[in-house]
Motif scaffolding. Structure first.
Motif, mmCIF file in Angstrom:
data_model
loop_
_atom_site.group_PDB
_atom_site.id
_atom_site.type_symbol
_atom_site.label_atom_id
_atom_site.label_comp_id
_atom_site.label_asym_id
_atom_site.label_seq_id
_atom_site.Cartn_x
_atom_site.Cartn_y
_atom_site.Cartn_z
ATOM 1 N N LYS A 24 2.290 -0.966 1.980
ATOM 2 C CA LYS A 24 2.568 0.090 2.961
ATOM 3 C C LYS A 24 1.272 0.519 3.668
ATOM 4 C CE LYS A 24 4.559 4.565 3.654
ATOM 5 N NZ LYS A 24 5.581 5.475 3.304
ATOM 6 N N ALA B 26 5.282 -2.077 -2.565
ATOM 7 C CA ALA B 26 4.918 -0.752 -2.048
ATOM 8 C C ALA B 26 3.428 -0.664 -1.724
ATOM 9 C CB ALA B 26 5.308 0.333 -3.044
ATOM 10 N N TRP C 35 4.200 -5.337 7.653
ATOM 11 C CA TRP C 35 4.568 -5.584 6.262
ATOM 12 C C TRP C 35 5.878 -4.898 5.886
ATOM 13 C CZ3 TRP C 35 2.713 -9.542 3.913
ATOM 14 C CH2 TRP C 35 1.452 -10.021 4.247
ATOM 15 N N SER C 36 6.230 -3.822 6.554
ATOM 16 C CA SER C 36 7.495 -3.143 6.245
ATOM 17 C C SER C 36 8.698 -3.960 6.703
ATOM 18 C CB SER C 36 7.521 -1.752 6.887
ATOM 19 O OG SER C 36 7.447 -1.871 8.295
#
Length: 164
Positions: A96, A93, A147-148
């Motif tokens: 993000k 996370a 990155w997602s």
């Protein structure tokens, strides 16, 4: 486009003060020797990060401070409280909104070791990968533009201080 993620477990910490809070525990002498060596190994392999997302614990901050002088150019370092003792999902996370192409996460076991195992498309043939000892480093490469979008990545490199 490709992305590179460098997963670093902090170097060996000092357990000499039994009353010291875990978050404040510094590196042991061995950790202070190992961190710069692993920083050099990263630089020599072309894996020096553009951005470091680091747990705010003393031992992770010290690990990065000792690695950073070995890397060429400038590297932004962000100390993130959410990375302290974080599980894999929480570590991911932190990526993000990140736009840098080569990012290092510096954190703690068991989270950082589990994340390395979860993201590796093939587990490295190394006797220490499963236990992910202090100052272990995995470099993962992803065929993704953001990155997602990362899933499984190719292990470009893995080492522990005893390898050097």
């Amino acid at each position: 486009m490709s992305l590179k993620l460098v997963l670093i477990r902090h170097a060996k910490s000092d357990w000499g003060d039994a009353g010291q809070r875990d978050h404040e525990r510094p590196l042991a002498e061995r950790g202070r020797r190992d961190a710069p060596r692993m920083g050099t190994w990263l630089a020599q392999g072309g894996h020096a990060p553009d951005l470091v997302l680091c747990s705010d614990a003393a031992r992770t901050r010290e690990t990065v401070a000792l690695m950073r002088p070995e890397w060429p150019g400038t590297t932004e370092i962000r100390h993130e409280p959410s990375l302290y003792a974080a599980p894999p999902r929480q570590l991911l996370a932190a990526l993000k909104g990140v736009t840098e192409r080569c990012v290092a996460l510096v954190a703690h076991n068991p989270g950082i070791g589990r994340l390395a195992a979860e993201l590796a498309d093939t587990i490295p043939d190394h006797p220490r990968f499963a236990d992910y000892p202090t100052c272990a480093v995995t470099v993962l490469e992803f065929d993704a533009g953001d990155w997602s979008d990362i899933a499984k990545g190719r292990v470009a490199a893995f080492a522990v201080p005893a390898d050097l």
